[in-house]
Design an enzyme around this catalytic site. Structure first.
Site, short mmCIF file in Angstrom:
data_model
loop_
_atom_site.label_atom_id
_atom_site.label_comp_id
_atom_site.label_asym_id
_atom_site.label_seq_id
_atom_site.Cartn_x
_atom_site.Cartn_y
_atom_site.Cartn_z
N THR A 231 0.88 -1.17 0.00
CA THR A 231 0.00 0.00 0.00
C THR A 231 0.92 1.22 0.00
O THR A 231 2.12 1.11 0.27
CB THR A 231 -0.91 0.06 1.25
OG1 THR A 231 -0.08 0.01 2.41
CG2 THR A 231 -1.89 -1.10 1.28
N ARG A 240 -4.04 7.04 -0.30
CA ARG A 240 -4.55 5.67 -0.23
C ARG A 240 -4.43 5.05 -1.61
O ARG A 240 -5.06 5.50 -2.56
CB ARG A 240 -6.02 5.66 0.20
CG ARG A 240 -6.29 6.37 1.48
CD ARG A 240 -7.60 5.94 2.06
NE ARG A 240 -7.42 4.67 2.70
CZ ARG A 240 -6.91 4.51 3.92
NH1 ARG A 240 -6.53 5.55 4.62
NH2 ARG A 240 -6.78 3.32 4.44
#
Ligand SMILES: Cc1ncc(COP(=O)(O)O)c(C=O)c1O
Length: 424
Positions: A231, A240
């Site tokens: 991530t 994100r």
């Protein structure tokens, strides 16, 4: 509404006062509390700015030079820049910056290199692995035959004898290493040796530690794992999103799995923000930041231990600490709720060999990436450990007013450490 509202948010306030007010409330909450959630951070104003741009207007299915929509003159450059920066920061041969988040990135790995029903292996969720490493409730556990390894009861560290035995017995196609609640260094070389022996593809999921790897505060999986998933929003301190990285020979399969295998158009505003975050991650300042995250985690671990908290594996090598509250005679959930009321945000978590249920387990998971971004250092960790101890004691005694007093102290303390994107 706070005075120092950004111009952007002021415009939002005119257009939609309800959402603007809620964003302002969230900004105040983020600024006035201590964020110890191990998977969270505060992105820079530059990353926030890139995220909030008109790049969100554009569809770009495909890859640079091979798109299915016209008008990609600029988007191609942005995506290529993000890819080049990812390759430089992590020292990899290939990077794909399109996965929407960590879970779809991992799903793309399965799609690229396994067939439904194949055997795969990962760390079990209650031992620190991630849902997408084949846990039963995840699609990855439903569609694949997932085998799980854990940690040793006495040390809380990965049991490599178990990993080797399971790998030899079940011969998985993929082996995932890394996870979501691992306080110790991931031994990529040890995993690679086992993967090689059983002819499995090693996938390093560095979602939690990507910023530490980028900053040289955790060993790199490059040279050990052919595929790396991460991530971009945890220690790496980007928006994100997610990235998949690999050796050159795995590139085509990965790219095909992300698009058209799993996703449609990439989120171009996120791609730009990832590029900004990677630019930040390439600086000497970021390396200092990564090392300070670890120094803070070690200081917080020592201060908690001094106050009688039991830590899984006895401490930490990275940003993350797993607290076993059994000896404190309180469950993870009531403790987490009390700490939230006291202004310390974290999550309840299972600990290895937990005897309690997952929705009210024995542990708390904390991390120091976010507090380090705010400029807090080792001395601050001692204060935080003290407040945590006081809040847990108050919670056990049912003294809610004591929690509110701690929250007021923490709010004053936090005023010294502003966050990007909001000010009082
Ligand atoms: C190790 C690991 N992999 C994957 C993910 C999934 O990321 P996302 O929540 O962005 O889907 C997480 C998220 O916590 C994680 O910790």
């Amino acid at each position: 509404m706070s005075d120092a509202y950004t111009t952007l948010t002021r415009r939002l306030a005119d257009a939609d006062p309800d959402i603007a007010r809620l964003i302002d409330d969230e900004g105040r909450r983020q600024a006035n509390t201590i964020r110890l959630i191990a998977s969270e951070n505060y992105v820079s104003q530059a990353v926030l700015d890139a995220t909030g741009t008109l790049l969100t207007n554009k569809y770009s299915e495909g890859y640079a030079g091979k798109r299915y929509y016209e008008g990609q003159q600029v988007i191609d450059q942005i995506e290529e820049l993000a890819i080049e920066r990812a390759k430089a920061v992590f020292g990899v041969e290939h990077a794909n910056v399109q996965p929407y988040s960590g879970s779809p990135a991992n799903l793309a790995v399965y799609l690229a290199f396994a067939e439904p029903g194949d055997t795969v292996m990962g760390m079990s969720l209650p031992m620190g692995g991630h849902l997408t490493h084949g846990w039963s409730v995840s699609a990855t556990g439903k569609w694949f035959n997932a085998i799980h390894y854990g940690v040793k009861r006495d040390t809380g560290t990965v049991d490599f004898d178990e990993v080797a035995t399971l790998a030899r017995t079940h011969r998985p196609k993929l082996i995932f290493c890394g996870g979501t609640a691992i306080p110790r260094t991931v031994d990529f070389a040890a995993f690679a040796e086992i993967a090689r022996e059983v002819d499995a593809l090693l996938v390093a999921d560095i979602a939690h530690i990507a910023g530490l790897v980028a900053g040289g505060a955790h060993p790199s999986p490059v040279g050990h794992a052919e595929v790396i998933s991460t991530t971009t929003h945890k220690t790496l301190r980007g928006p994100r999103g997610a990235m998949l990285m690999s050796t050159a020979d795995r590139a085509k399969a990965l790219d095909k799995a992300v698009f058209p295998g799993l996703q449609g158009g990439p989120h171009n505003h996120t791609t730009a923000a990832i590029a900004v975050a990677l630019h930040e991650a390439s600086t000497p300042d970021f390396s200092k930041y990564a090392h300070q995250i670890v120094a803070n985690a070690k200081a917080l671990a020592s201060a908690l231990t001094e106050r009688g908290f039991d830590l899984v594996s006895g401490g930490t090598d990275n940003h993350l600490i797993l607290i076993d509250l059994t000896s404190k005679d309180i469950g993870g959930k009531p403790a987490a709720k009390a700490l939230d009321r006291a202004g310390i945000e974290l999550n309840f978590n299972t600990v290895p060999f937990d005897t309690r249920k997952p929705f009210d387990p024995s542990g708390l998971r904390i991390g120091t990436a976010a507090v380090t971004t705010r400029g807090m250092t080792e001395a601050d960790m001692t204060h935080i450990a003290g407040w945590m101890d006081d809040a847990v004691t108050a919670a056990r005694a049912g003294k809610e007013e004591a929690l509110d007093e701690i929250a007021a102290q923490i709010s004053d303390f936090c005023a010294q450490y502003p966050i990007p994107g909001w000010s009082a």
